[in-house]
Design a protein around this motif. Structure first.
Motif, mmCIF file in Angstrom:
data_model
loop_
_atom_site.group_PDB
_atom_site.id
_atom_site.type_symbol
_atom_site.label_atom_id
_atom_site.label_comp_id
_atom_site.label_asym_id
_atom_site.label_seq_id
_atom_site.Cartn_x
_atom_site.Cartn_y
_atom_site.Cartn_z
ATOM 1 N N ASN A 3 47.381 3.402 81.506
ATOM 2 C CA ASN A 3 46.334 4.246 81.480
ATOM 3 C C ASN A 3 46.767 5.771 82.266
ATOM 4 O OD1 ASN A 3 44.726 3.167 79.400
ATOM 5 N ND2 ASN A 3 43.106 2.297 80.802
ATOM 6 N N THR A 20 46.719 8.997 80.382
ATOM 7 C CA THR A 20 45.493 9.713 80.662
ATOM 8 C C THR A 20 45.494 10.407 81.993
ATOM 9 O OG1 THR A 20 44.304 8.093 81.570
ATOM 10 C CG2 THR A 20 44.244 8.080 79.215
ATOM 11 N N VAL A 46 40.001 -0.266 78.285
ATOM 12 C CA VAL A 46 40.461 0.941 77.202
ATOM 13 C C VAL A 46 39.231 1.492 76.677
ATOM 14 C CG1 VAL A 46 42.730 -0.104 77.060
ATOM 15 C CG2 VAL A 46 40.717 -1.261 75.939
ATOM 16 N N VAL A 76 37.908 4.865 80.120
ATOM 17 C CA VAL A 76 38.621 6.033 80.026
ATOM 18 C C VAL A 76 37.473 7.300 79.715
ATOM 19 C CG1 VAL A 76 40.176 7.570 78.356
ATOM 20 C CG2 VAL A 76 40.618 4.864 78.834
ATOM 21 N N SER A 129 42.017 11.508 75.202
ATOM 22 C CA SER A 129 43.432 11.690 75.636
ATOM 23 C C SER A 129 44.290 12.208 74.898
ATOM 24 C CB SER A 129 44.248 10.382 75.834
ATOM 25 O OG SER A 129 44.279 9.549 74.728
ATOM 26 N N LEU A 169 40.708 6.755 73.341
ATOM 27 C CA LEU A 169 42.186 6.334 73.102
ATOM 28 C C LEU A 169 42.678 6.339 71.904
ATOM 29 C CD1 LEU A 169 42.825 3.764 76.213
ATOM 30 C CD2 LEU A 169 43.820 5.995 75.672
#
Length: 460
Positions: free
Chosen positions: A306, A310, A317, A333, A337, A361
């Motif tokens: 990640n 990101t 996730v 997250v 991204s 994601l």
């Protein structure tokens, strides 16, 4: 000059240290020539000349760094010797730099391993970022090694594809142009991908690039497990991404050549760019460090991936924050991204235990995904920039699939149909659903999609 150095290799090993120092000083004029590798290479002839000069530099640094040190019994070379250690002339650069301290080295090991006694194994040390042959079917792709460092190489591959297909200043590219990637374009793509990743990790304010010097930066201690290169780091600080990109391009051998510890250097640079303070805030109680042993290997936790994808080392996730079973807040997250992530495992129980990948994601800005399939990493991508921004594009489309395995000589092309009547018939009987891993990971994004391999024998 190459022949002269080659003929003296054996005698160097038997000289006293002062004789070696005298010999090395004779090579200062070649160091000055070597510095000119910062200039852009515009012809094959100049490139060949540059490579010869670099060979001289490597030989000099080898003898200087390796003299008098114990040998690695497996490889027959000096344990602490690093082929691409930082030349003394590069120390006198305009870029600000400072040596690693004992406290920094210990913090680095703690955030990586959770202690100060673990070190990287052989597979990690030999991993670097090296492309396939230029202007070939895989000229855009990195050669992927084995072991836990594969995950980092594949995550960087995702950012290389983003640059080559969508973000470089030239006109937009397609898959055919990827297969014509030249040696110069490979260097530019890797430099851009590394610089952008580090810049994002540094909150677009500052980044750090690590290089290995020939001298240790602090004395050995019982509290720190020396590994022959961490204690020799020099840290270069940049306040502008373009400056860092140029610096990486000029010193790309630190990351791409055999013996460079290139993947580890990039990982170190990533962590220093993020800063330990930010990393501790990124992580949560479910994950307090970044690497873990698994099946005899040292593998990356999700937080490392990640961080590369990101810019933030979130351990999970899913989107946003979730409350864990112990009432602790788990970190996912926080923003959509640029590049994505998908995952699938064959064992249905394990698949159910996997946290669901969130839309941040699963639906990135560019149609490129790092995929974890049964714990092995690969890449799915499209050269159609509009794929994820126009719903009509998602009825029928193509995806390219690259595994990094040596047997794969070119990317597989998969045709995806999200409105297939055939799939609706198959869905009536769950026992008939084919569990081809690649197809299943695609269906975590496009539920019910049918996938055709277009003449390629399904694999993975």
């Amino acid at each position: 000059m190459d022949k002269e150095i080659s003929s003296e290799d054996h005698s160097f090993q038997e000289m006293e240290l002062d004789d070696i120092a005298r010999k090395i000083s004779d090579l200062e004029k070649w160091r000055e020539i070597f510095c000119h590798h910062r200039l852009e290479i515009n012809s094959a002839t100049h490139q060949d000349a540059q490579e010869k000069i670099q060979d001289c530099q490597k030989s000099a640094d080898y003898n200087k760094a390796g003299a008098g040190l114990p040998q690695d019994k497996e490889k027959g070379w000096y344990l602490s010797q690093v082929l691409y250690s930082l030349p003394e002339s590069s120390i006198k650069t305009k870029w600000g730099h400072f040596p690693i301290s004992l406290a920094m080295a210990m913090d680095l090991q703690k955030i990586l391993f959770g202690n100060t006694v673990h070190v990287f194994n052989h597979d990690w040390k030999k991993s670097c970022f090296n492309f396939h042959e230029p202007s070939s079917d895989l000229s855009y792709a990195l050669e992927i090694g084995k072991g836990g460092s594969r995950a980092i190489q594949m995550a960087v591959q995702v950012n290389i594809l983003k640059y080559l297909l969508f973000t470089r200043s030239e006109k937009s590219s397609d898959f055919c142009s990827l297969c014509r990637t030249s040696h110069r374009e490979q260097k530019e793509a890797l430099s851009a991908a590394l610089a952008e990743t580090l810049w994002k990790a540094g909150e677009r304010q500052k980044l750090i690039i690590c290089a290995i010097s020939s001298e240790t930066c602090f004395p050995s201690t019982r509290d720190f497990q020396a590994d022959g290169f961490t204690e020799r780091l020099q840290l270069f600080e940049f306040l502008e991404k373009e400056d860092a990109k140029k610096f990486i391009y000029d010193h790309l051998q630190w990351f791409k050549e055999e013996g460079s510890h290139g993947v580890i250097l990039f990982l170190y640079s990533l962590l220093f760019s993020r800063t330990f303070e930010r990393l501790k805030k990124d992580l949560d109680t479910s994950s307090t460090h970044l690497l873990e042993p698994s099946g005899g290997n040292l593998v990356c936790k999700q937080a490392v991936l990640n961080l590369i994808l990101t810019g933030r080392a979130s351990p999970h996730v899913f989107n946003g924050y979730h409350q864990g079973s112990s009432q602790d807040l788990l970190h996912g997250v926080l923003a959509r991204s640029d590049v994505g992530y998908l995952q699938w495992k064959k064992n249905s129980r394990e698949q159910q235990k996997l946290p669901q990948v969130g839309s941040m994601l699963k639906t990135p800005k560019f149609p490129i995904w790092l995929c974890s399939i049964n714990g092995t990493y690969s890449v799915l991508f499209s050269d159609n920039k509009l794929l994820l921004s126009d719903w009509k594009m998602e009825h029928q489309f193509g995806l390219y699939f690259y595994t990094g395995h040596p047997f794969q000589k070119k990317a597989a092309y998969l045709s995806v149909d999200t409105h297939s009547h055939h799939w609706e018939e198959v869905q009536q009987n769950e026992n008939c659903v084919p569990e081809r891993p690649v197809e299943m990971v695609i269906r975590t994004k496009w539920k019910g999609a049918s996938v055709k391999w277009n003449g390629t024998l399904p694999f993975f």
